[in-house]
Every structure is written in C-alpha cells, then in structure tokens.
Design an enzyme around this catalytic site. Structure first.
Site, PDB file in Angstrom:
ATOM      1  N   SER A 177       1.230   9.484  -4.695  1.00 22.10           N
ATOM      2  CA  SER A 177       0.402   8.682  -5.834  1.00 22.10           C
ATOM      3  C   SER A 177       1.190   8.357  -6.923  1.00 22.10           C
ATOM      4  O   SER A 177       2.166   8.989  -7.499  1.00 22.10           O
ATOM      5  CB  SER A 177      -0.728   9.452  -6.371  1.00 22.10           C
ATOM      6  OG  SER A 177      -1.562   8.872  -7.260  1.00 22.10           O
ATOM      7  N   TYR A 204      -3.332  16.827 -11.932  1.00 21.38           N
ATOM      8  CA  TYR A 204      -3.092  16.095 -10.777  1.00 21.38           C
ATOM      9  C   TYR A 204      -1.753  15.546 -10.646  1.00 21.38           C
ATOM     10  O   TYR A 204      -1.134  15.397  -9.693  1.00 21.38           O
ATOM     11  CB  TYR A 204      -4.266  15.058 -10.810  1.00 21.38           C
ATOM     12  CG  TYR A 204      -4.193  13.957  -9.497  1.00 21.38           C
ATOM     13  CD1 TYR A 204      -4.793  14.370  -8.269  1.00 21.38           C
ATOM     14  CD2 TYR A 204      -3.865  12.742  -9.481  1.00 21.38           C
ATOM     15  CE1 TYR A 204      -4.664  13.869  -7.089  1.00 21.38           C
ATOM     16  CE2 TYR A 204      -3.619  11.791  -8.441  1.00 21.38           C
ATOM     17  CZ  TYR A 204      -4.142  12.286  -7.105  1.00 21.38           C
ATOM     18  OH  TYR A 204      -4.353  11.582  -5.908  1.00 21.38           O
TER      19      TYR A 204
END
Length: 110
Positions: free
Chosen positions: A6, A19
């Site tokens: 990501s 995250y």
C-alpha cells in the site's frame, strides 16, 4: 512472488501509523528474503497501490474515515486493471530481472 502492500507505507498520515508500520514490515521482510536468495531463484516484487476502485471502505467501522475514503475513491481512484497491468509487467520480465518495488497510484492522489 508479487505482494500487494500500500502507498500507506510510503506516505504516512496521522491515525495510520500502525497500518503504515505493517506495510513497511512486509517491505523489509521481502527485501531480507531477496538478499538471502543468493542463488537468484527467488524474485520478489512489492506493489504499493494508491486509491483503487474496490470495496475496501465498506469494511471500515469508523464512519468518518469510511466517508473520506469513499469520497477520495469517487474523485480519483484508478481501476483494478491498472494495478493488474503493473503486476503483469513485473511477472513478465525475464528470469534474470527482478522488479523490486512498484508504486501505482492515481496522478491526482496527493
């Protein structure tokens, strides 16, 4: 091997530290594996997509975060096909070429 990570691990934003850390842990793990593959038989590619048209926002419990992700995706998310083309590029390289990292994001993504 292709691993989808990501861009959250590249551009760190408030409320996303944990995250982002998990994304960077995966990237570091892949680089370690690559270096340990001294025979050259292991090709590892990490692909870091930005906003892609998916149902990811549906799984987010926080209504404010969900709305923000949905609004951004509606404005400028790329198609899953764009991500697939990047993966195909890495996989289709000859055996003596490793594409280590690819970032694929909308041109309008900040």
């Amino acid at each position: 091997m292709v691993t989808i990570i990501s861009t959250a691990g590249i551009k760190i934003v408030p409320t996303m530290a944990v995250y982002a850390a998990t994304k960077n842990a995966v990237r570091t793990f892949l680089e370690g594996l690559r270096q340990e593959s001294t025979e050259g038989w292991l090709r590892l590619t990490s692909v870091s997509p930005g906003y892609v048209q998916t149902e990811l926002a549906d799984s987010i419990d926080d209504p404010e975060v969900r709305r923000e992700i949905q609004a951004n995706a509606a404005k400028f998310a790329i198609t899953p096909d764009a991500l697939a083309r990047a993966v195909a590029f890495a996989v289709e390289e000859p055996g003596d070429v490793e594409v280590g990292d690819i970032v694929v994001r909308p041109t309008l993504q900040g």
